[in-house]
Design a protein around this motif. Structure first.
Motif: not given
Length: 139
Positions: A39, A53, A55, A129, A132-133, A135-136, A138-139
């Motif tokens: 990271r 990031q 966690q 992908t 990810r939009e 749930v994430d 930090y994207r």
């Protein structure tokens, strides 16, 4: 088996293969150290951002960074945008290790792509992908 468990199985399989290959190459890193190190941004990252990031608590992140420092893989340098803050960045050896890990990951992904075939591999990447939009942060 639920989708999250299936994703976790694949994630852990990747982790195990990459960590084993890194150790064979002479990089003695733990899974936790590797997860934090992956990271680190190109120009360096603040400890608090790495902790968030990855966690983990700030204290855990600090211990992981200290272990990576002792191995000569990262260093703490002044943050040019804030004189009070420090950035964690890769040393030359650490960057070489990160590059090696990235190559290993790409190799495993290539094996998976060959196993799945182009259509399924592409669909899997597209689906993950898109997820990810959702749930994430930090994207």
């Amino acid at each position: 088996m639920d989708v999250a468990t299936l994703m976790l199985i694949a994630y852990r399989a990747m982790d195990e293969r990459v960590i084993a290959a890194m150790r064979e190459a002479g990089y003695d890193v733990t899974v936790a150290q590797a997860r934090l190190a992956q990271r680190i941004a190109e120009g360096g990252s603040r400890l608090v951002d790495l902790a968030e990031q990855a966690q983990v608590t700030k204290q855990t992140a600090s211990m992981l960074v200290a272990a990576l420092e002792q191995k000569g893989l990262v260093e703490r340098v002044p943050d040019p945008t804030d004189g009070r803050a420090r950035l964690i960045r890769f040393t030359d050896e650490g960057q070489a290790a990160a590059d090696h890990a990235r190559e290993l990951v790409m190799g495993v992904e290539q094996e998976w792509n060959e196993h799945l075939g182009p259509r399924l591999a592409s669909s899997l990447r597209e689906a993950l992908t898109s997820l990810r939009e959702l749930v994430d942060p930090y994207r």
